[in-house]
Design an enzyme around this catalytic site. Structure first.
Site: not given
Length: 1222
Positions: A420, A852, A856
């Site tokens: 990410d 995080d 995700d």
């Protein structure tokens, strides 16, 4: 109340089901099935009315087993492993007459392995039980007979009225009725749900504000109709019927179990969902069970051993059928002989011998392998990964956390990383940096990404000096005097500026905390972006300082005239909340003068679609500014507003209230109603927020790339932002050939403007197909050239949707695998998971996902290894992950150090287990050739039982924990070493074949050297050696040799290696001394009675014990020498380069953690770091280490004087004089 007496007399109904609401799952059998009710009805404060429904109790259980299910369920779990099931079958076979070995031979090792595994399971479950008990027995105030009574959480029932005090946890999902704060407001912290520590606001319905005292609360007799229990944390649909009035309930009135009450003395509420039906318990999903690739390959190795076992047994069985013959009259094979040795029925002889040999050779499968590997992995994760200071983040006091130990070695073979962007590569610390208002850009700074991009293009950017009026605080890093201190009034469009600042100050869900002054206020926001925007409004002179559920208070400066400050209250009529599909947030507010305004902020693509006519020029200019901000790596939002007439608002508000009261599809209906008012907007401008790169990200990515790992960035940001972040991270550079597949082309825009959805879909798909074909051809051409450029692919979410089509995904995969870097932008959480699965399943490469945020989670669970960043976006990613770290840069240590070492160690453990068991079993196999293939055992039963469990168990665990080919610092200095793991160099079938060859060779040495030499040997009384003398001698050689062979495969040998190897050999001698020295009746132990004493009284024993291991290990020694000289592994080359240098990971390299030591500890540590020098003197006093007090004074550290320092000073003075003379 009768209900209470009933509860006291009966236990909490854990298993009770809701008779009105059976499971809503249905099976389709060709006709319509009756559906469960869509809602449940709860009678508040009336247990008798709720009793017939049998709602679930509030007791929870997170254990896997109960007292009754532990043994059956635990054993079922253990026997799902092929090896354990195999040994169960062998144990059963060994109890039959055809078994040549005593049942104890197989039962003891199996029992030990099962016992260890079950004890581990029981201990883990016992800890869960203790935790459950503590939670279930926590006390809560419940309304009973007009007073508060404290009862355990587990006795709570649906409909009860409860009182929760400040800082207390909510025991169930509760409908908020009343609180001590004015306006029926309370503040909650949801850290246990999603990790977010910022406070959330909840508001009770005005109709229930009075039910605060026990007397008043006992009058409350409401009826709640709400949705069935579900796992959606952020939604709730229901109605409260009170005094014949129906009031809609939303998530704003629900207090979820696991949250805690803050900044509120106490609240009163009614219990809605209990126990396992609460939302937090329904979210308690197990992380998908993942098995490492090496473990799956291990299963294949076990199957290969099965094949070897079957072949050995088949050879023996056929040979026994051929061999058995009455001509061997001395064997007594007459007519009355048992079936297994009856020459008349050779087929039966062969069949029975087959089963006999299966039990005899059962040791070929290493029973203790799984337990040893589990133990090694568990210690690796808890002691090495969790306690590594190189992965400890000082600022947030966060160490690394291995949430599973199953995947340690998988970390050493990762080839693709899916990352990410926000909060993973960047810090998720948002700062308001620039903005565009009314077509004018404000803000003069240069971002890190702009600097990185300019450097790559060879342009030198001049440093921008900040003005004296520049303000820099958390969330605000803006420098432009034109907007500060009221200067905006002199701008070309001051009204637009005013609307811009008011939109920032009003359109949000932020909570202010602390004093109502600009310096002391702190903002609690759902995201760092929101806090940054409100902080910006404050610095521009529009200070948001107080909020109630219906009003926002803003202190406005310089609005009417320069220097004048006004406190203005804006009535908040409706909030249209942000979600991932809407991508915008709106607020309808009423000014003090009665003006009705809708303020809206959101993604540019969403806002631009909803603008009214007359925004043409401004729209075009703002779009240019958005692209400019995006290319500088800034996160952008557009702001717009709309003036509303009273009639129009009233008409719309009726529809809004109806949608809000709906029990079915409430979210969908609210979105539809929002669409009716969020149109014909007037564009104000856009904001640009900087999210800086995390420390060490570029160098980490460069190191991982050198290690042969390919990194893909999957982000929801715009393409320009994503590309620039990729440049700043060293993922993409100007030397790379870039393939860009975008839906933002002129041709696609033109088709989109026509508005035909079918035509748009067809056109984009054709465009994507053409791009993929063209780029794939180019990529293959570049690959055929010797020095072609590296390739990078950039694709956006809209195009990716079509590229993931089954017809195109093969082409996308081929193109992606040929690229060094891939950036996917504007992608949804589902697309992130789809891309990960594409590479995982399509390319069969080992993947790692790192993120995080909650968005995700699906990507983290889809990959072979999931890593969560414990950052600012809550803990949902961490909760779903296999490993958690605080910063992206710690991936270097996690993969290149711990991952590599774990892979290397586990490979050695598995191949060594394979070798030692095969060697041991083959000696028995060679003996079978000399016994007419009858199945006569060569070794005593206890030798066979304890070989794996005691005599060779500990050294291999030590190797699995402490073996180290190169130091930590060299692993990071030469990341190319990691490629050996990607290629799976240490667990190829070729490696297994080499070990099998040496097992074959050594078993021949053990058997034939010992048997041949013993044929002419005699004991001290002149007798020949018997079978048990020879087998004990051979077994001694096997134990000594396999333990010494272990030392030959170690790269680093510690004292633990010596202790374990010597201890294992010693354990064998202690055992045999005791075992052969004691004789008990009714067992087969008389075979080896006094054998070791007879053997050790001869010279033959010592000569054989010296020569046989040397002869057995000679082949390995020559092979290792040749391999290291002529065909070295990469790590062996590094070992040779640094063989004369000590291990580089010294104490000084450890992180300099905050000096939170006591003065004594600090002094001890400083003394331990001082230089040490050996004294030239002899004698005890002068050899005392270090002369601490002298060196301490040199370094400025206080240490007490020692008596021997006098001698030290004398020698130092003479040394100093000689140095001066020179």
């Amino acid at each position: 109340m009768n209900g209470w007496d009933r509860v006291r007399s009966s236990r909490s109904r854990l298993g009770g089901s809701d008779s009105r609401a059976p499971s809503s799952r249905t099976v389709r059998l060709g006709r319509v099935q009756p559906q469960a009710p869509g809602h449940r009805t709860i009678y508040c404060n009336d247990r008798d009315a709720n009793f017939p429904v049998r709602f679930k109790g509030n007791s929870i259980s997170t254990t896997k087993y109960s007292v009754f299910t532990f043994l059956p369920k635990g054993l079922f779990e253990q026997f799902r492993r092929v090896a354990n099931l195999y040994f169960l079958m062998i144990s059963i076979l060994s109890t039959t007459p055809i078994s040549p070995v005593h049942p104890i031979t197989n039962v003891v090792p199996l029992s030990l392995v099962l016992f260890v595994s079950l004890v581990k399971e029981a201990f883990e479950d016992w800890k869960r039980l203790q935790n459950d008990k503590a939670i279930n027995n926590a006390l809560i105030d419940v309304l009973q007979d007009q007073k508060w009574e404290r009862i355990p959480w587990k006795k709570l029932q649906v409909g009860d009225i409860v009182k929760v005090k400040q800082d207390g946890f909510f025991p169930a999902d509760i409908l908020f009725l009343a609180g001590t704060n004015p306006d029926g407001v309370c503040y909650i912290e949801t850290a246990n749900l999603d990790g977010e520590t910022n406070l959330k606001i909840r508001k009770a319905l005005e109709k229930t504000w009075d039910y605060l005292t026990p007397e008043k609360a006992s009058e409350f007799k409401g009826e709640v109709q709400c949705e069935q229990p579900n796992n959606s944390l952020y939604t709730f649909t229901g109605n409260l019927i009170i005094q014949k009035q129906t009031l809609p309930l939303s998530p704003n009135q629900i207090l979820l179990r696991g949250c805690s009450l803050r900044n509120t003395e106490y609240i009163v509420g009614a219990v809605i969902f209990t126990g396992h039906e609460t939302k937090v318990m329904m979210n308690a999903m197990n992380v998908p069970s993942k098995r490492s690739t090496l473990e799956r390959k291990l299963d294949k190795l076990i199957l290969a051993l099965f094949g070897g076992l079957f072949l050995m047994c088949l050879i023996g069985a056929i040979a026994s059928g051929v061999f058995i013959n009455r001509k061997y009259y001395y064997l007594g094979l007459g007519a009355s002989v048992e079936n297994q040795f009856n020459p008349s029925n050779r087929f039966l002889v062969a069949t029975l011998t087959m089963f006999t040999l299966i039990t005899l050779y059962s040791t070929i499968i290493p029973i203790s392998l799984y337990v040893s590997i589990e133990m090694i992995k568990f210690i690796q994760s808890t002691q090495f990964i969790n306690k590594d200071l190189h992965m400890y983040h000082v600022e947030t006091n966060t160490p690394a956390l291995a949430r599973t130990s199953n995947l340690n070695e998988e970390l050493g073979q990762v080839e693709y990383i899916f990352s990410d962007k926000t909060g993973t590569l960047t810090r998720n610390l948002m700062e308001f940096f620039k903005c565009s208002i009314g077509g004018e850009v404000y803000g003069t700074g240069i971002t890190e990404i702009e600097k990185g991009g300019a450097e790559r293009r060879g342009i030198k950017l001049e440093e921008v000096h900040k003005s004296s009026k520049a303000v820099h605080e958390k969330g605000f890093n803006f420098d432009d005097a034109r907007l500060m201190l009221g200067a905006w009034r002199n701008e070309p469009d001051p009204d637009a500026c005013k609307e811009f600042f008011r939109c920032l100050a009003i359109c949000h869900t932020v909570l202010p905390e602390g004093d109502e002054s600009p310096e002391k206020v702190t903002y609690q926001a759902a995201s760092p972006d929101e806090a940054a925007l409100v902080t910006a409004a404050k610095n521009f002179g529009f200070f948001f300082y107080r909020r109630t559920p219906t009003t926002i208070y803003v202190r406005e400066s310089h609005v009417e005239k320069m220097g004048k400050v006004l406190d203005v209250s804006y009535e908040i009529l409706n909030v249209l909340e942000f979600n991932s599909t809407r991508k915008r947030q709106s607020v309808v507010c009423r000014y003090p003068d009665g003006r009705l305004v809708l303020y809206c902020k959101g993604a540019d693509s969403v806002i631009f679609e909803r603008l009214g006519d007359g925004n043409g020029d401004l729209k075009k200019t703002t779009r240019e500014h958005l692209e400019q901000f995006g290319s500088a790596g800034l996160r952008t939002l557009c702001l717009a507003y709309r003036d509303l007439s009273t009639d129009m608002y009233e008409h719309w508000n009726e529809k809004f209230i109806q949608a809000k009261s709906s029990l079915r599809d409430r979210e969908k209906k609210l979105d539809e109603v929002a669409e009716l008012i969020e149109k014909d907007l007037v564009l104000i401008g856009c904001t640009a927020i900087e999210d800086k790169l995390q420390e060490g990200v570029p160098s980490c990515i460069e190191t991982l790339s050198r290690a042969g790992i390919k990194i893909w960035v999957l982000t929801g940001d715009k393409m320009e932002t994503a590309i620039n972040i990729a440049y700043a991270c060293n993922l993409i550079n100007n030397d790379m050939k870039q393939f860009i597949i975008s839906s933002e082309t002129d041709a696609i825009r033109e088709v989109e403007n026509r508005g035909d959805q079918v035509e748009i879909a067809r056109f984009i798909k054709e465009s994507v197909t053409a791009d993929l074909k063209k780029f794939l051809e180019e990529a293959q051409q570049h690959l055929h050239t010797i020095s072609g450029p590296k390739l990078a692919l950039v694709i956006d979410g809209k195009c990716l949707m079509y590229a993931l089509d089954p017809n195109l995904r093969g082409m996308l995969l081929n193109l992606s695998l040929n690229c060094t870097s891939v950036v996917c932008c504007r992608v949804s959480p589902l697309q992130k998971a789809q891309v990960t699965s594409l590479v995982k399943k399509g390319a069969r490469k080992i993947t790692l996902s790192i993120g995080d945020g909650a968005n995700d989670v699906s990507m983290i669970q889809a990959a072979h290894v999931g890593v969560g960043i414990s950052g600012l976006e809550g803990m949902q990613a961490v909760m779903a992950s296999d490993f958690a770290i605080a910063q992206f840069r710690f991936l270097t240590d996690l993969l290149l150090v711990h991952g590599r070492w774990s892979y290397l160690r586990i490979c050695k453990v598995v191949t060594y287990f394979f070798y030692k068991n095969l060697t041991f079993t083959l000696t028995q196999f060679w003996f079978t050739f000399q016994t007419g293939f009858s199945g006569q055992r060569f070794y005593d039963d206890w030798f066979q039982s304890l070989y794996n469990v005691i005599f060779t168990a500990l050294p291999v665990i030590i190797v699995g924990l402490f073996d180290k080919d190169v130091s930590e610092s060299l692993s990071k200095k030469y990341p190319e070493l990691y490629k050996e793991g990607i290629r799976d160099s240490f667990f190829k079938w070729r490696v297994v074949g080499i070990w099998a060859f040496f097992s074959f060779y050594q078993s021949l040495v053990f058997y034939y050297f010992v048997t041949s030499s013993s044929s002419s040997g005699q004991n001290s009384s002149g007798k020949m050696f018997g079978l048990w003398d020879v087998s004990t001698m051979a077994f001694t050689c096997v134990v000594v040799t396999v333990n010494l062979r272990l030392l030959m495969l170690c790269n680093s040998i510690t004292r633990w290696h010596y202790i374990s190897v010597a201890g294992s050999i010693l354990a064998w001698f202690i055992f045999i001394f005791i075992y052969s020295g004691v004789m008990t009746p009714y067992d087969r132990q008389e075979n080896v009675f006094f054998v070791i004493y007879v053997l050790m009284s001869t010279f033959y024993f010592y000569l054989t014990l010296l020569l046989v291991p040397i002869a057995a290990l000679l082949g390995d020694f020559i092979f290792q020498g040749v391999q290291r000289w002529f065909f070295p592994y990469d790590y062996q080359i590094i070992q040779e380069i640094y063989r004369h240098e000590p291990d580089q990971s010294s104490r000084s390299e450890l992180l300099d953690i905050r000096n939170d030591l006591t003065p004594d500890e600090a002094r001890s540590y400083a003394i331990s770091q001082l230089p040490r020098e050996k004294s030239k003197h002899t004698g005890f006093a002068f050899d005392s280490p270090g002369y601490e007090s002298f060196f301490a004074s040199q370094q400025g550290v206080y240490a007490p004087q020692k008596a021997w320092d006098v001698a030290r000073r004398a020698s130092m003075r003479s040394g100093a004089r000689t140095a001066q003379k020179k």
